[in-house]
Design an enzyme around this catalytic site. Structure first.
Site, PDB file in Angstrom:
ATOM      1  CG  HIS A 135       5.455   5.666   3.107  1.00 53.47           C
ATOM      2  ND1 HIS A 135       4.434   4.981   3.725  1.00 53.47           N
ATOM      3  CD2 HIS A 135       4.914   6.817   2.642  1.00 53.47           C
ATOM      4  CE1 HIS A 135       3.315   5.692   3.642  1.00 53.47           C
ATOM      5  NE2 HIS A 135       3.585   6.821   2.996  1.00 53.47           N
ATOM      6  CG  ASN A 138      11.132   7.283   2.971  1.00 53.44           C
ATOM      7  OD1 ASN A 138       9.938   7.414   3.163  1.00 53.44           O
ATOM      8  ND2 ASN A 138      11.694   7.667   1.833  1.00 53.44           N
ATOM      9  CE1 TYR A 139      10.034   5.496   8.378  1.00 50.33           C
ATOM     10  CE2 TYR A 139       8.605   3.672   7.760  1.00 50.33           C
ATOM     11  CZ  TYR A 139       8.759   4.971   8.201  1.00 50.33           C
ATOM     12  OH  TYR A 139       7.654   5.741   8.461  1.00 50.33           O
ATOM     13  CG  ASP A 165       5.595  -1.285   5.485  1.00 48.62           C
ATOM     14  OD1 ASP A 165       6.202  -0.457   6.181  1.00 48.62           O
ATOM     15  OD2 ASP A 165       4.826  -0.976   4.568  1.00 48.62           O
TER      16      ASP A 165
END
Length: 385
Positions: A135, A138-139, A165
């Protein structure tokens, strides 16, 4: 229910996009494209998916919802039929899933060589983590971005899912799609756009990389010019428990700031590192003597670079944002207007989010020229909600 193509007014009017529905950055990217005038058709699984559907999900605004069971060959063939008429396809599945469905880049571009194929993932299409779940949080962790966020030296703080995102994800996907579209119109050939949140988030950190390369920058939170290390670039609490943002970096802005704050005579040299704590305490104590509204009355409209920190509902009523129409009330919901602005081909909001997955299946497929829509519904390949 009827649906017609070409209703958009923005600069992308006439561009046709097939969206294989996903979560988060993919829908946000397609919302942007629809806001800017593109005809986007959203392909969803029958019944929809949690957190992605419903009349309040603004990420789904501006395009019809079509429900197709992509496990059925006729449904896959319908998507390929749409692809033949499209300029862009967007999907956000794990690497290899689209290929297994018969909708990978090679399969789609065999039907339409000019197609720009956009792939939205967190880790990208290759690399050791490409096939693992993750998610936003994490990225941006692995990309080196989260480590420096927040003004707490003990631990980082994440800004919801804005940086990953939507900052490093959907925004870069849209940039890539538009660049590839422009190139396709020159070359006559489409290509794959591999938009990975880790790549985009890292690219957002270009200034931090520049500071590191130049020396004098430490990878410790609240220790540098723009992360709260400087007292004149930080947030301060007011008497009513609200906050003011201070960004008085340049000398002329700082001089006005300390004058309006009422500490000009007693403020130590801001470049004296040994007195940084003293200056911060002086600023903090002064802000605590008045409410946010009172301080806004002092600073707003000046060049001191100080502003009140507002929640969305109040931001929408701010005189500046009201004058620009930055937020609008539409379909019973407060929502951001399309951005950016264009002088000739202004973008406008079109349709609201679909009430449920597949609510425009018949109308949208018919408008796109798909044959025998009733037959698709009859055999279950398509679902009209």
């Amino acid at each position: 229910m009827t649906y017609e193509l070409g209703q958009g007014t923005g600069p992308l009017r006439g561009v046709k996009v097939v969206e294989i529905a996903g979560l988060g950055p993919g829908p946000h990217a397609c919302m942007i494209l629809a806001d800017l005038g593109a005809d986007v058709i959203r392909i969803e699984r029958p019944g929809g998916q949690p957190l992605a559907d419903g009349p309040q999900n603004l990420l789904n605004r501006g395009r019809p919802s079509v429900a197709l069971d992509l496990k059925q060959p006729r449904a896959t063939e319908t998507v390929l039929d749409l692809v033949e008429r499209a300029d862009v396809l967007v999907e956000g599945m794990r690497p290899g899933v689209a290929e297994r469905l018969g909708l990978g880049p090679e399969q789609c571009q065999a039907r339409n060589p000019r197609l720009v194929y956009g792939r939205m993932t967190g880790w990208g299409q290759d690399g050791p983590l490409a096939h693992t779940a993750g998610h936003d949080l994490n990225y941006i962790s692995v990309a080196g971005v989260l480590h420096g966020l927040g003004q707490d030296k003990a631990r980082p703080h994440f800004p919801s899912n804005l940086v990953g995102d939507f900052g490093g994800g959907s925004t870069y996907l849209v940039i890539g799609l538009l660049a590839a579209l422009l190139e396709a119109r020159q070359s006559g050939r489409g290509q794959v756009v591999d938009a990975a949140i880790v790549d985009g988030a890292a690219h957002l950190g270009a200034m931090t990389a520049a500071f590191l390369a130049g020396g004098g920058f430490t990878e410790q939170r609240a220790s540098n010019l723009l992360d709260g290390g400087a007292p004149y670039y930080d947030l301060y609490e007011t008497a009513d428990g609200r906050h003011m943002s201070v960004g008085a970096l340049e000398p002329q802005f700082y001089d006005l700031f300390v004058e309006l704050l009422g500490i000009k005579e007693e403020a130590p040299d801001r470049f004296d590192a040994s007195r940084t704590v003293e200056l911060r305490s002086l600023i903090a104590d002064r802000f605590l003597t008045r409410t946010q509204a009172e301080w806004v009355g002092v600073f707003e409209g000046t060049d001191a670079c100080v502003a009140g920190v507002l929640p969305i509902t109040e931001a929408a009523r701010h005189p500046h944002l009201e004058a620009r129409g930055t937020y609008v009330e539409r379909d019973g919901m407060l929502q951001p207007a399309p951005a950016p602005r264009f002088s000739r081909t202004a973008a406008t909001l079109s349709s609201p989010p679909s009430p449920e997955a597949g609510s425009q299946t018949r109308a949208a497929l018919t408008a796109w020229g798909v044959a025998d829509v009733d037959g698709l519904v009859a055999d279950g390949a398509a679902v009209q909600a």
